[in-house]
Design an enzyme around this catalytic site. Sequence first.
Site, PDB file in Angstrom:
ATOM      1  N   LYS A  39      59.842  30.793  19.831  1.00 41.39           N
ATOM      2  CA  LYS A  39      59.243  29.952  18.780  1.00 41.39           C
ATOM      3  C   LYS A  39      59.995  28.620  18.713  1.00 41.39           C
ATOM      4  CE  LYS A  39      62.203  32.229  15.339  1.00 41.39           C
ATOM      5  NZ  LYS A  39      62.248  33.223  14.261  1.00 41.39           N
ATOM      6  N   TYR A 262      74.293  -0.691   9.264  1.00 42.34           N
ATOM      7  CA  TYR A 262      73.791  -0.987   7.918  1.00 42.34           C
ATOM      8  C   TYR A 262      74.892  -0.863   6.865  1.00 42.34           C
ATOM      9  CZ  TYR A 262      69.136  -0.591   9.937  1.00 42.34           C
ATOM     10  OH  TYR A 262      68.013  -0.772  10.696  1.00 42.34           O
TER      11      TYR A 262
HETATM   12  C1  LIG Z   1      63.165  34.154  14.800  1.00 41.46           C
HETATM   13  C2  LIG Z   1      62.961  35.615  14.779  1.00 41.46           C
HETATM   14  C3  LIG Z   1      63.707  36.435  15.654  1.00 41.46           C
HETATM   15  C4  LIG Z   1      64.793  35.923  16.559  1.00 41.46           C
HETATM   16  O1  LIG Z   1      65.941  35.644  15.805  1.00 41.46           O
HETATM   17  P1  LIG Z   1      67.359  35.275  16.523  1.00 41.46           P
HETATM   18  O2  LIG Z   1      68.299  35.343  15.384  1.00 41.46           O
HETATM   19  O3  LIG Z   1      67.217  33.902  17.059  1.00 41.46           O
HETATM   20  O4  LIG Z   1      67.601  36.274  17.565  1.00 41.46           O
HETATM   21  C5  LIG Z   1      63.403  37.792  15.661  1.00 41.46           C
HETATM   22  N1  LIG Z   1      62.452  38.306  14.850  1.00 41.46           N
HETATM   23  C6  LIG Z   1      61.734  37.543  13.993  1.00 41.46           C
HETATM   24  C7  LIG Z   1      60.695  38.197  13.149  1.00 41.46           C
HETATM   25  C8  LIG Z   1      61.979  36.179  13.921  1.00 41.46           C
HETATM   26  O5  LIG Z   1      61.279  35.439  13.060  1.00 41.46           O
END
Ligand SMILES: *Cc1c(COP(=O)(O)O)cnc(C)c1O
Length: 382
Positions: A39, A262
């Site tokens: 993701k 700035y």
């Molecule tokens: C993002 C996510 C993961 C992965 O998490 P990590 O801490 O990066 O391993 C696993 N399960 C769900 C449901 C997530 O949303």
Amino acid sequence: MEPLLRDTYAEINLDNIGYNVRKLKEIVGKDVSIAAVVKANAYGHGAVAIAPTIMENGADMLAVATLTEALELRNYYSDYKIFIMGYTPDEYLEYVVKNNITQTIFSLRQAVLINDLSIKYNTISKVHIKYDTGMNRIGYKDSQESIDEIVKIFNLKNIDVEGIFSHLALTNREEDDKQYERFLNAVGKIEEKEKTFKYKHICDSISAIDYPEYRLTMIRPGAIIYGMKSYEDDSVIMKTALKFKTKIYQIKELQPGEGVSYGYRWKATKKTSVGTLPMGYADGYPRIRDSFVTIHGKKAQIIGVINMDQCMVDLTDIPEAKVGDEVIIYGDGTDNTIDIQGMADLLNTNKNEILCRLSRRTPRVYIKGGKVVKVLNYLLQE
Ligand SMILES: *Cc1c(COP(=O)(O)O)cnc(C)c1O
């Protein structure tokens, strides 16, 4: 290969990602499947570009949060198994079914909708049931009513209830154990009705390493694939895959009293050599007050406020620095570089947020076998 056209870029080492996935597979063994979490554009690494490396080194499917992330991958890869861990609103479920994507559900209503669409498209759709054991995010609330409803979903003919999963709040061992027990208990009650799941999963990166007994038949690792360590076990050593780099564009000599950027928030108290970098917060670097980059293995303080597109560094103690020299904005922590954890500490956040900041304007450069194998300029894609 596409030209880079910019000197500020994220360099991604595909060999390191491949290593991390293989290593993880070796640790969990053949009986535990891996849903590699890609993701948020694979935590900034570029989901489409790294998906083959992940799949060819031992992952079983690609997990994303949203429908659009799933569709992006499906546009490039017709064969990979793609799993949406988040919620997809009713009106978009047709895209899920048409594109052979595995959807998370937590209502009979959506199960029926997916079933009806699957009949329409003459297919069987895979779903995973989300069971909430305490995180209170999405998923069936832990109750007998929920269990009864899940059992009913199995009666729908054009749905394959392939998995059930939960997510740990990672509060502490005691609370995590309670969540895990709630999950096993619910799954047990469903399986008593002769309804079984191929994939039962609760582990993210941290729990997959620190709680090996929770792995069940699948894990959902994200961070660890990119070489980030938040788990406790120091015997598991992964490789950081991403470095953020730029080059010096200009060098100026300042007299005492001259200001920089700035509001002249920084002023020279002595003769100072100042380098300008073509890197700012729009590229994904946080607009923080006190940070440094690394040039010729030496730390160079960022001075004055960071702009949208540029920032300035103090080169006084790096007299060998010249225009065009490489700058490591952040790296793996070796050679006086700040690593992603170090960046997160400066910002009071986690490593994932640092990586998610890398923007579309920052090209990704992929390295394999020590050579650049791909340049990805998001702004120049159609
Ligand atoms: C993002 C996510 C993961 C992965 O998490 P990590 O801490 O990066 O391993 C696993 N399960 C769900 C449901 C997530 O949303």
